[in-house]
Write an enzyme that holds these catalytic residues in place. Structure first.
Site, short mmCIF file in Angstrom:
data_model
loop_
_atom_site.label_atom_id
_atom_site.label_comp_id
_atom_site.label_asym_id
_atom_site.label_seq_id
_atom_site.Cartn_x
_atom_site.Cartn_y
_atom_site.Cartn_z
N HIS A 187 32.35 98.24 17.53
CA HIS A 187 32.70 99.03 18.70
C HIS A 187 33.51 100.28 18.33
O HIS A 187 34.00 101.00 19.19
CB HIS A 187 33.50 98.14 19.67
CG HIS A 187 33.60 98.67 21.06
ND1 HIS A 187 34.79 98.83 21.71
CD2 HIS A 187 32.65 99.07 21.94
CE1 HIS A 187 34.57 99.31 22.93
NE2 HIS A 187 33.29 99.46 23.09
N LYS A 189 34.77 104.03 17.06
CA LYS A 189 34.37 105.42 17.32
C LYS A 189 35.16 106.33 16.39
O LYS A 189 36.39 106.37 16.45
CB LYS A 189 34.64 105.85 18.77
CG LYS A 189 33.80 105.10 19.81
CD LYS A 189 34.59 104.04 20.47
CE LYS A 189 33.95 103.58 21.76
NZ LYS A 189 33.39 102.27 21.77
N ASP A 194 35.44 116.37 6.20
CA ASP A 194 36.07 116.68 4.91
C ASP A 194 37.30 115.83 4.63
O ASP A 194 38.19 116.24 3.87
CB ASP A 194 36.45 118.17 4.84
CG ASP A 194 35.22 119.07 4.69
OD1 ASP A 194 34.16 118.57 4.28
OD2 ASP A 194 35.33 120.27 4.99
N HIS A 415 37.10 104.78 31.24
CA HIS A 415 36.64 104.30 29.93
C HIS A 415 37.72 104.46 28.87
O HIS A 415 37.54 104.01 27.73
CB HIS A 415 35.36 105.04 29.53
CG HIS A 415 34.59 104.34 28.44
ND1 HIS A 415 34.67 104.72 27.11
CD2 HIS A 415 33.75 103.29 28.48
CE1 HIS A 415 33.88 103.94 26.39
NE2 HIS A 415 33.33 103.05 27.19
N LYS A 417 41.14 103.82 26.74
CA LYS A 417 41.87 102.62 26.37
C LYS A 417 43.19 103.04 25.72
O LYS A 417 43.19 103.71 24.66
CB LYS A 417 41.08 101.77 25.37
CG LYS A 417 39.63 101.47 25.77
CD LYS A 417 38.68 102.36 25.04
CE LYS A 417 37.23 101.95 25.08
NZ LYS A 417 36.65 101.65 26.34
N ASP A 422 57.57 101.49 26.17
CA ASP A 422 58.93 102.06 26.30
C ASP A 422 58.96 103.57 26.17
O ASP A 422 59.95 104.15 25.70
CB ASP A 422 59.86 101.43 25.24
CG ASP A 422 60.16 99.97 25.52
OD1 ASP A 422 59.95 99.52 26.67
OD2 ASP A 422 60.58 99.27 24.57
#
Length: 519
Positions: A187, A189, A194, A415, A417, A422
């Site tokens: 999952h 991404k 470079d 979508h 996350k 704190d």
């Protein structure tokens, strides 16, 4: 697409079984199931991220920007259009390597545009390594094979299906004996140029993630990062790329004839980009927030079917520890939020210690996975009784949606996350707060120690909550009440807003067929 796609795939498989009444279809299904199997001896060679990023223009810009500090440069990518243009900016300015790792790369305008720029980089001599999870590549072998034919490009698929590659249902049928294996997905991404600059976070590659779809788009969050953290991200990529679960596309797909790029796409690609990142790179003046940060990365072996949740250090275990460290506030932003009994117990402990908890997730009206929402809905009353502040995204954003430009009249679905602890520590990544991300899929993310980045993420939550979400409370009888709008002029609902009774009843009927571990 939600990361619980395999649950939908399992449903597809059940339907396929029902189609077996015709003798011809039955024979095809049996043949697919009998003949499928991953290749035993695959020729592939290990490779590593660029060892000397400072020898590239991007590396020199980063070195100039960080002033010799051993910190990580961070900048949020909030809107979809700036995310796409930033990816294009990195592809256009890479000199030596591009490392690309995604759960989904759709076959649509945005993905085609970005991949065209990636191919242009390969034409300049840039080495391109592309790793794609195999769940959502059905019918797209031609595109990836064509890209992989370039002398400077190699495409690998992660945890591939052994056969029936033209459609999802045929893949499931061909893998009927391997359901436990294919239930595990990559999952992650990640886009690295470079080994000097990287983009990571919640977005896949496709129109809905870059707010270019006319009907429905995602509220999402990525991060541009530079400095100390980038080699850590590259090390994670190398681990997946060189793992036994990554197969060259040519080893599992049939040869295809070359495709011709449509003229319209060539013209669109030639238009270039106008992102802040492109302008700052061209000016040799990269404006990032330089802070301590680290990578949380699941290892490829997490997809092993015999791996128990506590067999190794996972992102889920790290995030639990991070939440337990909270003394004042925990903010949770997750499109698919299924805390389970353990998660509710953790929040009960935190609330008992005086920690305020805010949660933003999708409503039934905004989610792209109603079954996952059903899993979350089981815990709403318990959370509200604890005093947790619970909000659900509306399918239509309010005026503050301009920050997520350009949603236009399209529906919105969360979508992004993120966690904020704190107001000084932030997690941004690919991991949803559910059992699938915790135990089954591999995930990737960043822990950022910065009050400024925490303020920016909290500001996003505040903007959505102000006029783009429903606030949930319990009435005197203990039933949930949803409200939205300014005090005194609020709209109030006594069942999931902007949904039909038929939708709600159907979900209750389907609930027993969607166990929590698959959500």
């Amino acid at each position: 697409m939600c990361n619980s796609s395999i649950g939908a795939a399992a449903g597809t498989f059940r339907l396929a079984r029902g189609f077996g009444r015709g003798t011809g279809i039955t024979c095809v299904i049996l043949l697919l199931a009998a003949c499928a199997g991953l290749p035993k001896h695959v020729q592939k060679y290990p490779s590593e991220a660029l060892r000397e990023p400072d020898a590239t223009a991007l590396g020199r810009i980063v070195e100039h920007s960080n002033g010799g500090r051993t910190l990580s440069g961070i900048r949020l990518l909030i809107s979809g259009d700036e995310a796409l243009s930033s990816l294009i900016a990195l592809a256009d300015r890479a000199e030596r390597t591009l490392d690309i790792q995604y759960y989904i790369i759709h076959q649509d305008e945005s993905a085609s545009l970005l991949l065209h720029h990636v191919r242009l980089a390969a034409d300049r001599g840039v080495r391109v390594r592309m790793l794609v999870d195999d769940l959502n590549t059905a019918g797209e072998d031609r595109r990836f094979m064509h890209l992989g034919e370039h002398v400077n490009v190699e495409v690998r698929v992660f945890n591939p299906f052994p056969g029936g590659r033209s459609a999802l249902w045929t893949r499931i049928v061909a893998s009927v004996s391997e359901i436990p294996r294919i239930n595990h997905r990559m999952h992650n991404k990640l886009f690295v140029a470079d080994n000097a600059l990287a983009i990571t976070g919640g977005r896949n590659i496709g129109d809905q993630y870059f707010t270019r779809d006319l009907h429905s788009n995602f509220i999402d969050l990525d991060v541009v990062t530079a400095g100390a953290i980038v080699p850590q991200l590259s090390a994670s990529f190398d681990a997946f790329w060189n793992s036994k679960y990554a197969y060259p596309i040519a080893s599992v797909a049939a040869p295809v004839r070359a495709e011709v790029l449509p003229q319209a796409l060539e013209e669109a690609a030639a238009a270039g980009d106008a992102s802040w990142l492109a302008h700052e790179l061209d000016a040799d003046d990269l404006q990032l927030t330089w802070v301590p940060a680290t990578v949380l990365a699941d290892r490829p072996g997490k997809i092993a079917i015999d791996l128990a949740p506590d067999d190794e250090v996972t992102i889920a275990n790290n995030l639990k520890a991070l939440m337990r460290s909270a003394q004042q506030e925990v903010i949770v932003i997750s499109p698919y939020f299924v805390p389970g009994d353990d998660g509710v117990a953790l929040m009960r402990d935190l609330v008992g210690q005086g920690v305020h908890i805010r949660i933003l997730t999708n409503s039934l009206a905004s989610t792209d996975s109603a079954l996952v929402h059903n899993g979350y809905a089981r815990y709403r009353v318990a959370l509200l009784k604890l005093g947790v502040e619970l909000s659900e995204v509306r399918p239509k954003l309010g005026q503050k949606r301009k920050r997520f430009h350009p949603f236009r009249s399209s529906n919105a679905s969360l979508h992004a996350k993120a966690l904020v602890i704190d107001q000084k520590t932030v997690f941004i990544g690919s991991m949803n707060m559910d059992a699938r991300s915790a135990r089954t899929n591999s995930e990737l993310g960043l822990v950022i120690r910065s009050a400024e980045i925490a303020r920016q993420v909290t500001s996003l939550l505040d903007d959505i909550s102000a006029d783009g979400s429903y606030r949930l409370e319990l009435d005197p009888s203990g039933q949930i009440v949803w409200s939205s709008g300014e005090p005194g002029s609020e709209s109030v609902w006594h069942s999931d807003p902007e949904t039909t009774r038929a939708q709600r009843v159907l979900l209750k009927i389907l609930a027993p067929f969607a166990p929590e571990e698959l959500l």
